[in-house]
Design an enzyme around this catalytic site. Structure first.
Site, PDB file in Angstrom:
ATOM      1  CB  CYS A 123      -0.964   0.010   1.182  1.00 39.59           C
ATOM      2  SG  CYS A 123      -0.206   0.296   2.773  1.00 39.59           S
ATOM      3  CB  CYS A 129       5.390  -0.432   2.038  1.00 36.61           C
ATOM      4  SG  CYS A 129       3.832  -1.200   1.766  1.00 36.61           S
TER       5      CYS A 129
END
Lengths: 348, 78
Positions: B10, B13
């Site tokens: 997502c 990161c």
């Protein structure tokens, strides 16, 4: 200059800035509606009881009001939550039995900072460390269901009473749903690797040694990141709210979904689940619909259904939960939301 | 230095990796990067909130996206 003096100066500066920001916030909040009214009525000479001027006026002041509410309350909540972490939550839940464990898990779900991308690692972390499945589910249900954006907006739009009702109802749903899931003994419906996972190494509590500057910075970052994420929903929600506010005939909604319609709550939940949005998009609508005569229970059920049962989160959870457990989770939570809707409609 | 970015992919990161690469560049470090997206692997690091940052097999941060400056401090302290 000694370090102590430098520290003291930094502290004075930090709390001074925070105080000034708080004062600016209160000023802007207090003047917001008055200023727009003055602009439209006195400067532009518009009649604010008419359709489109009333709509435009509502849109402008509501946008500012909701942005201010979100900024203030998300900041405070994030700073408070920086004292709580999911690592600490797990430690608190370890060894607790079902029942007490569910109550504690739901309460911690409300106060522990947590985003939906972490639902899966948190689930694994809880279950692999021996926390019962039902207790873990109480935590996972409470976390999105009682949401800080919703608290901020309910507090600003409806006041303390409905906000407490919302928090209380969310807790009860999370506790009962977790207990039901625990009783159904669905442990076999969790993907096998979760139980095989060996937790190793030292658990890092990333919030343990934060300074006040870190906590305040986290508050600012969280406000910026939430506002960046939700502004389109917010504008659409307020826009729809403004249209309803300015144009919809007063008895339109009350006639179809008002207190006399026994299916009102069911319809609200059925519309809410697939309409996945977030509290910021839904609450301006809820506010406008309430003003048009929809009962509070129906509206709370609608809001909870939109924020708590989201398809993206179900898809994420599919990595650790088998379909039957996901279905049970959605079913039990939806039944809880419907029940809360009818209960509030009956008692309010 | 071996750096692992833990997370399912997502936005968090992605941003963590960006900040870390910038920090590594600014410090002039030699580092290899690895992305860990498998939940079972992520769990073995004891992390319950993504994204996570692991340097030479030691977790240095989890649950929030730091600025490049903060990552620099973390790497320097390592």
């Amino acid at each position: 200059m000694t370090t102590a003096t430098t520290d003291r100066r930094a502290a004075t500066r930090r709390w001074g800035l925070l105080g000034a920001a708080a004062a600016a916030w209160v000023g802007a909040y207090a003047l917001n509606e008055v200023a727009w009214t003055w602009l439209y009525r006195t400067v532009f000479g518009l009649d604010l009881t008419a359709g489109w001027p009333s709509m435009l006026h509502f849109f402008c002041y509501d946008t500012i009001k909701i942005t201010l509410l979100l900024t203030g309350i998300i900041f405070i909540v994030t700073v408070l939550r920086s004292f709580m972490s999911i690592e600490r939550t797990r430690a608190l839940l370890g060894g607790k039995r079902e029942g007490i464990g569910n109550v504690l898990a739901a309460s911690l779900g409300v106060v522990t900072p947590f985003c939906s991308c972490s639902a899966v690692p948190a689930f694994i972390g809880f279950v692999a460390s021996g926390i019962p499945l039902g207790v873990t589910m109480s935590f996972l249900i409470a976390s999105p269901l009682v949401n800080e954006v919703a608290i901020a907006l309910l507090l600003g739009l409806f006041g303390i009473g409905p906000t407490l009702l919302y928090v209380g109802a969310g807790l009860v749903i999370a506790i009962l749903a977790g207990m039901v899931i625990g009783r159904l003994h669905l442990e076999g419906q969790v993907e096998g690797f979760v139980y095989e996972t060996r937790l190793r190494g030292q658990v890092v509590d990333s919030t343990a040694d934060l300074t006040w500057d870190d906590r305040l910075a986290m508050g600012r970052e969280e406000v910026a990141s939430i506002l960046r994420k939700i502004w389109p929903y917010l504008l659409v929600g307020i826009g729809l709210g403004a249209v309803i506010h300015g144009w919809a005939p007063a008895d339109f909604f009350a006639r179809y979904a008002g207190p006399d319609n026994p299916f009102g709550v069911l319809i609200a939940v059925a519309i809410g689940v697939p309409l996945y949005s977030n509290a910021a998009g839904v609450l301006p609508l809820v506010d406008a619909l309430y003003a048009k005569g929809l009962p509070m229970g129906t509206l709370l059920a609608f809001m909870m259904a939109t924020v708590a049962l989201s398809l993206p989160e179900m898809i994420l959870l599919r990595r650790v939960l088998k379909p039957r457990l996901i279905t049970t989770f959605v079913g039990v939570t939806a039944v809880g939301i419907v029940a809360v809707g009818y209960l509030f409609n009956a008692i309010l | 230095m071996h750096i692992k970015i833990l997370g399912s992919g997502c936005a968090n990161c992605v941003n963590l990796e960006k900040a870390t690469r910038q920090a590594v560049d600014e410090l002039g470090l030699e580092a290899t990067f690895e992305k860990v997206t498998d939940y079972a692997d992520i769990a073995t690091y004891g992390i319950m909130r993504t994204p996570g940052l692991v340097v030479d097999d030691e977790v240095v941060l989890s649950g929030r996206v730091p600025t490049a400056g903060q990552v620099k401090d973390l790497l320097a302290a390592h």
